[in-house]
Design a protein around this motif. Structure first.
Motif, PDB file in Angstrom:
ATOM      1  N   GLY A 173       1.615   3.902   2.946  1.00 19.00           N
ATOM      2  CA  GLY A 173       2.608   4.809   2.450  1.00 19.00           C
ATOM      3  C   GLY A 173       4.085   4.421   2.165  1.00 19.00           C
ATOM      4  N   GLY A 174       4.309   3.045   2.686  1.00 20.29           N
ATOM      5  CA  GLY A 174       5.569   2.443   2.633  1.00 20.29           C
ATOM      6  C   GLY A 174       6.691   3.609   2.734  1.00 20.29           C
ATOM      7  N   SER A 191      15.593   1.786  -0.561  1.00 22.55           N
ATOM      8  CA  SER A 191      15.301   2.971  -0.577  1.00 22.55           C
ATOM      9  C   SER A 191      15.005   3.718  -1.951  1.00 22.55           C
ATOM     10  CB  SER A 191      16.389   3.952   0.194  1.00 22.55           C
ATOM     11  OG  SER A 191      16.133   5.367   0.179  1.00 22.55           O
ATOM     12  N   PRO A 195      11.245  12.746   1.291  1.00 23.90           N
ATOM     13  CA  PRO A 195      11.029  14.180   1.996  1.00 23.90           C
ATOM     14  C   PRO A 195      10.071  15.225   0.888  1.00 23.90           C
ATOM     15  CG  PRO A 195      13.211  14.037   0.921  1.00 23.90           C
ATOM     16  CD  PRO A 195      12.826  12.651   0.777  1.00 23.90           C
ATOM     17  N   GLY A 196      10.091  14.660  -0.306  1.00 25.37           N
ATOM     18  CA  GLY A 196       9.289  15.434  -1.265  1.00 25.37           C
ATOM     19  C   GLY A 196       9.285  15.103  -2.695  1.00 25.37           C
ATOM     20  N   LEU A 199       7.762 -13.782  -2.958  1.00 24.16           N
ATOM     21  CA  LEU A 199       6.229 -14.244  -2.671  1.00 24.16           C
ATOM     22  C   LEU A 199       6.117 -15.111  -4.067  1.00 24.16           C
ATOM     23  CD1 LEU A 199       4.618 -10.938  -1.951  1.00 24.16           C
ATOM     24  CD2 LEU A 199       5.227 -12.750  -0.394  1.00 24.16           C
ATOM     25  N   VAL A 246      -3.217  -4.915   0.555  1.00 27.68           N
ATOM     26  CA  VAL A 246      -2.800  -5.526   1.832  1.00 27.68           C
ATOM     27  C   VAL A 246      -1.443  -4.985   2.013  1.00 27.68           C
ATOM     28  CG1 VAL A 246      -2.099  -7.631   0.646  1.00 27.68           C
ATOM     29  CG2 VAL A 246      -2.383  -7.567   3.227  1.00 27.68           C
ATOM     30  N   ALA A 262      11.566   9.485 -12.003  1.00 27.70           N
ATOM     31  CA  ALA A 262      12.085   8.966 -10.427  1.00 27.70           C
ATOM     32  C   ALA A 262      11.315   8.973  -9.532  1.00 27.70           C
ATOM     33  CB  ALA A 262      13.395   9.930  -9.884  1.00 27.70           C
ATOM     34  N   GLY A 263      11.285   8.048  -8.534  1.00 29.14           N
ATOM     35  CA  GLY A 263      10.865   8.028  -7.066  1.00 29.14           C
ATOM     36  C   GLY A 263       9.289   7.806  -7.251  1.00 29.14           C
ATOM     37  N   VAL A 264       8.524   8.857  -6.714  1.00 31.66           N
ATOM     38  CA  VAL A 264       7.190   8.717  -6.408  1.00 31.66           C
ATOM     39  C   VAL A 264       6.364   8.570  -7.798  1.00 31.66           C
ATOM     40  CG1 VAL A 264       5.291   9.837  -5.208  1.00 31.66           C
ATOM     41  CG2 VAL A 264       7.309   9.468  -4.140  1.00 31.66           C
ATOM     42  N   ALA A 296       2.675   2.974  -5.624  1.00 32.52           N
ATOM     43  CA  ALA A 296       2.247   2.020  -6.699  1.00 32.52           C
ATOM     44  C   ALA A 296       1.026   1.273  -6.365  1.00 32.52           C
ATOM     45  CB  ALA A 296       3.582   1.283  -7.247  1.00 32.52           C
ATOM     46  N   GLY A 297       0.973   0.619  -5.391  1.00 32.37           N
ATOM     47  CA  GLY A 297      -0.200  -0.223  -4.841  1.00 32.37           C
ATOM     48  C   GLY A 297      -1.375   0.338  -4.828  1.00 32.37           C
ATOM     49  N   ALA A 337       2.658  -3.198   6.822  1.00 29.11           N
ATOM     50  CA  ALA A 337       2.813  -2.243   8.007  1.00 29.11           C
ATOM     51  C   ALA A 337       1.398  -1.916   8.655  1.00 29.11           C
ATOM     52  CB  ALA A 337       3.544  -1.042   7.266  1.00 29.11           C
ATOM     53  N   VAL A 392      18.095   6.702   7.291  1.00 30.49           N
ATOM     54  CA  VAL A 392      17.519   8.088   7.563  1.00 30.49           C
ATOM     55  C   VAL A 392      17.477   8.168   9.168  1.00 30.49           C
ATOM     56  CG1 VAL A 392      15.398   9.016   7.744  1.00 30.49           C
ATOM     57  CG2 VAL A 392      16.129   8.094   5.726  1.00 30.49           C
ATOM     58  N   ALA A 440       0.534  -1.348  -0.176  1.00 39.04           N
ATOM     59  CA  ALA A 440       0.029  -0.068  -0.112  1.00 39.04           C
ATOM     60  C   ALA A 440       0.864   1.043   0.050  1.00 39.04           C
ATOM     61  CB  ALA A 440      -0.966   0.013   1.140  1.00 39.04           C
ATOM     62  N   GLY A 441       1.827   1.265  -0.801  1.00 37.72           N
ATOM     63  CA  GLY A 441       2.617   2.582  -1.084  1.00 37.72           C
ATOM     64  C   GLY A 441       2.031   3.182  -2.486  1.00 37.72           C
TER      65      GLY A 441
HETATM   66  C1  LIG Z   1      14.865   8.348   2.453  1.00 42.54           C
HETATM   67  C2  LIG Z   1      14.320   8.352   1.118  1.00 42.54           C
HETATM   68  C3  LIG Z   1      14.176   9.440   0.267  1.00 42.54           C
HETATM   69  C4  LIG Z   1      13.664   9.552  -0.989  1.00 42.54           C
HETATM   70  N1  LIG Z   1      13.766  10.411  -1.695  1.00 42.54           N
HETATM   71  C5  LIG Z   1      13.215  10.743  -2.740  1.00 42.54           C
HETATM   72  C6  LIG Z   1      12.746  11.958  -3.699  1.00 42.54           C
HETATM   73  O1  LIG Z   1      13.419  12.822  -3.183  1.00 42.54           O
HETATM   74  N2  LIG Z   1      11.923  12.116  -4.530  1.00 42.54           N
HETATM   75  C7  LIG Z   1      11.285  10.796  -5.118  1.00 42.54           C
HETATM   76  O2  LIG Z   1      10.370  10.994  -5.890  1.00 42.54           O
HETATM   77  N3  LIG Z   1      11.318   9.868  -4.293  1.00 42.54           N
HETATM   78  C8  LIG Z   1      11.913   9.727  -3.355  1.00 42.54           C
HETATM   79  N4  LIG Z   1      12.184   8.425  -2.574  1.00 42.54           N
HETATM   80  C9  LIG Z   1      11.782   7.337  -3.239  1.00 42.54           C
HETATM   81  C10 LIG Z   1      10.192   7.052  -3.042  1.00 42.54           C
HETATM   82  O3  LIG Z   1       9.857   7.039  -1.586  1.00 42.54           O
HETATM   83  C11 LIG Z   1       9.509   5.756  -3.587  1.00 42.54           C
HETATM   84  O4  LIG Z   1      10.040   5.594  -5.075  1.00 42.54           O
HETATM   85  C12 LIG Z   1       8.098   5.645  -3.602  1.00 42.54           C
HETATM   86  O5  LIG Z   1       7.406   5.879  -2.431  1.00 42.54           O
HETATM   87  C13 LIG Z   1       7.985   4.147  -3.789  1.00 42.54           C
HETATM   88  O6  LIG Z   1       6.593   3.527  -3.824  1.00 42.54           O
HETATM   89  P1  LIG Z   1       6.444   2.223  -4.133  1.00 42.54           P
HETATM   90  O7  LIG Z   1       4.715   1.999  -3.896  1.00 42.54           O
HETATM   91  O8  LIG Z   1       6.967   1.462  -5.462  1.00 42.54           O
HETATM   92  O9  LIG Z   1       6.802   1.210  -2.978  1.00 42.54           O
HETATM   93  P2  LIG Z   1       7.135   1.320  -1.390  1.00 42.54           P
HETATM   94  O10 LIG Z   1       6.540   2.718  -0.882  1.00 42.54           O
HETATM   95  O11 LIG Z   1       8.143   0.437  -0.914  1.00 42.54           O
HETATM   96  O12 LIG Z   1       5.603   0.415  -1.052  1.00 42.54           O
HETATM   97  C14 LIG Z   1       5.912  -1.013  -0.957  1.00 42.54           C
HETATM   98  C15 LIG Z   1       4.731  -1.412   0.208  1.00 42.54           C
HETATM   99  O13 LIG Z   1       4.871  -2.969   0.276  1.00 42.54           O
HETATM  100  C16 LIG Z   1       4.586  -3.419   1.483  1.00 42.54           C
HETATM  101  N5  LIG Z   1       4.980  -4.867   1.303  1.00 42.54           N
HETATM  102  C17 LIG Z   1       6.474  -5.449   1.196  1.00 42.54           C
HETATM  103  N6  LIG Z   1       6.297  -6.578   1.269  1.00 42.54           N
HETATM  104  C18 LIG Z   1       5.069  -6.841   1.796  1.00 42.54           C
HETATM  105  C19 LIG Z   1       4.346  -8.243   1.979  1.00 42.54           C
HETATM  106  N7  LIG Z   1       5.159  -9.378   1.882  1.00 42.54           N
HETATM  107  N8  LIG Z   1       3.068  -8.172   2.354  1.00 42.54           N
HETATM  108  C20 LIG Z   1       2.434  -7.059   2.493  1.00 42.54           C
HETATM  109  N9  LIG Z   1       2.979  -5.863   2.126  1.00 42.54           N
HETATM  110  C21 LIG Z   1       4.181  -5.850   1.854  1.00 42.54           C
HETATM  111  C22 LIG Z   1       5.628  -2.317   2.244  1.00 42.54           C
HETATM  112  O14 LIG Z   1       5.290  -2.330   3.636  1.00 42.54           O
HETATM  113  C23 LIG Z   1       5.406  -0.967   1.622  1.00 42.54           C
HETATM  114  O15 LIG Z   1       4.354  -0.427   2.312  1.00 42.54           O
HETATM  115  C24 LIG Z   1      12.739   8.250  -1.412  1.00 42.54           C
HETATM  116  C25 LIG Z   1      12.893   7.440  -0.589  1.00 42.54           C
HETATM  117  C26 LIG Z   1      13.349   7.274   0.657  1.00 42.54           C
HETATM  118  C27 LIG Z   1      13.386   6.117   1.682  1.00 42.54           C
END
Ligand SMILES: Cc1cc2nc3c(=O)[nH]c(=O)nc-3n(C[C@H](O)[C@H](O)[C@H](O)COP(=O)(O)OP(=O)(O)OC[C@H]3O[C@@H](n4cnc5c(N)ncnc54)[C@H](O)[C@@H]3O)c2cc1C
Length: 362
Positions: free
Chosen positions: A39-40, A296, A61-62, A171, A32, A334-336, A14-15, A35, A192, A11-12
């Motif tokens: 937010g992840g 990260s 952070p942004g 998985l 699901v 990048a990132g988010v 992407a999800g 955490a 961090v 539930a970040g």
């Molecule tokens: C310190 C830091 C600085 C960053 N700086 C930037 C920035 O400046 N700019 C930017 O754009 N991006 C930045 N990012 C990256 C950005 O936060 C990510 O690219 C984005 O949030 C990723 O989203 P996601 O949904 O792909 O993954 P995630 O946010 O990692 O979500 C994955 C989720 O899956 C869940 N999960 C994993 N395994 C399981 C399981 N087996 N069962 C159930 N749940 C599970 C986790 O709990 C998590 O909530 C930064 C990240 C960090 C940590």
């Protein structure tokens, strides 16, 4: 046991993007996360300071918005009140292409909470494995940190893995063809450190300038150990606790990789020592947390989105480690933004799949 069209694991950004878009298209979706909240890497942590409860962003952070599709989405979130613009000096100081950064408001997790409220979601459920049987997916879970026996959590027509790639690979059923590709993506780890500092020490720009000026050797960061410092309550919507500053210090990714097995306490002490030495002052720290993000940031070489949907099995993957066709400047996004676009791209493919035999939502 849950029964649905799509089980979405993670539930970040992407999800939750995939979940809300598929739910909006009329599918029965269950999301699901292991955490306790959404937010992840966009999550926030509650902090109690001087009898005031506030929170601090623990991960990203942004974020920037460079592609029109994502810019339009961010405008919608701004109108809904869960995202605000952050000051542009920060983006320029960090050498990012974008002139503006955005943050969840009043805290980072407000954005994902807004999305999570639109779908059925289960927290504190770690999915431990998946089985594909008779054309359907079975997921199994156990409660993190407990001795609970594994139980069948859901049966669904389709599964979307929205976790970092290594966790997604773990998985899948053994010897699944996607496993090798997922395992080949080496995410970058990062420490961090969150510090509650008594007194108003300095503006973040000054902290950054002072640190950077003293360590010209440091590449893409402030010092060899510190990548960036953010004073959290300077972001829009944050609660200001008078007489205190909340700092988020991102350790340098190279330093983090070399020191990934240090204890959180030693990481805090090292970062504080470095800050005090560089700033030439002693800091009165009233609270400190070190968080280790094993996954990260994605590497430069991402996984191609040509592999993000296996139509025959109805298995999808999304996340910031997937390269979509969108380009921003010379590089990929990048990132988010990348996490959002990977999910939007996946949902588009699912909608286009003519042979899909999901229950007809109309
Ligand atoms: C310190 C830091 C600085 C960053 N700086 C930037 C920035 O400046 N700019 C930017 O754009 N991006 C930045 N990012 C990256 C950005 O936060 C990510 O690219 C984005 O949030 C990723 O989203 P996601 O949904 O792909 O993954 P995630 O946010 O990692 O979500 C994955 C989720 O899956 C869940 N999960 C994993 N395994 C399981 C399981 N087996 N069962 C159930 N749940 C599970 C986790 O709990 C998590 O909530 C930064 C990240 C960090 C940590």
């Amino acid at each position: 046991m849950k029964e649905c069209d799509f089980l979405i694991i993670g539930a970040g950004m992407a999800g939750l993007t995939a979940a809300t878009q598929l739910h909006g298209a009329g599918h029965r979706v269950v999301c699901v996360d292991k955490a306790r909240g959404s937010g992840g890497r966009l999550s926030s942590k509650r902090v109690d300071l001087a009898d005031i409860t506030t929170s601090v962003d623990l991960g990203c952070p942004g974020f920037s918005a460079t592609i029109p599709l994502f810019q339009a989405q961010v405008r919608e979130w701004q109108a809904a009140g869960c995202v605000s613009v952050w000051h542009r000096e920060h983006a320029e100081a960090m050498g990012q292409d974008a002139t503006e950064l955005f943050v969840g408001s009043p805290r980072s997790s407000s954005l994902t909470r807004y999305l999570a409220n639109q779908v059925e979601i289960d927290f504190s459920q770690r999915i431990t494995r998946l089985e594909y049987q008779g054309g359907r997916w079975y997921s199994y879970s156990g409660r993190p940190g407990t001795d609970d026996e594994e139980v069948c959590f859901s049966v669904s027509d389709a599964v979307i893995l929205a976790t970092p790639p290594r966790q997604a690979a773990d998985l899948l059923p053994q010897e699944h063809p996607l496993q090798e590709a997922l395992q080949s993506v080496e995410m970058i780890p990062q420490w961090v450190v969150i510090l509650a500092v008594k007194g108003v020490v300095a503006a973040p720009e000054r902290i950054r300038d002072t640190l950077r000026a003293q360590d010209p050797k440091a590449s893409e960061g402030l010092t060899e150990c510190i990548y960036d410092v953010t004073v959290d309550h300077q972001k829009p919507g944050r609660v200001n606790v008078p007489g205190f500053q909340l700092w988020q210090i991102q350790a340098h990714p190279d330093w983090s990789a070399e020191n990934i097995d240090l204890s959180p306490d030693l990481v805090c002490r090292t970062v504080i020592r470095e800050l005090e030495a560089r700033l030439g002052m002693s800091l009165e720290i009233v609270s400190q947390i070190a968080h280790r993000w094993l996954y990260s940031l994605p590497p430069d070489q991402k996984l191609s989105s040509s592999q993000n949907w296996i139509a025959g099995e109805r298995l999808g993957i999304c996340g910031d480690y997937i390269q979509t066709d969108h380009r921003s400047g010379k590089s990929g996004v990048a990132g988010v933004e990348s996490a959002y676009l990977s999910a939007a791209d996946l949902v588009q493919k699912i909608k286009l799949q003519k042979s899909a035999n999901f229950s007809d939502p109309s």
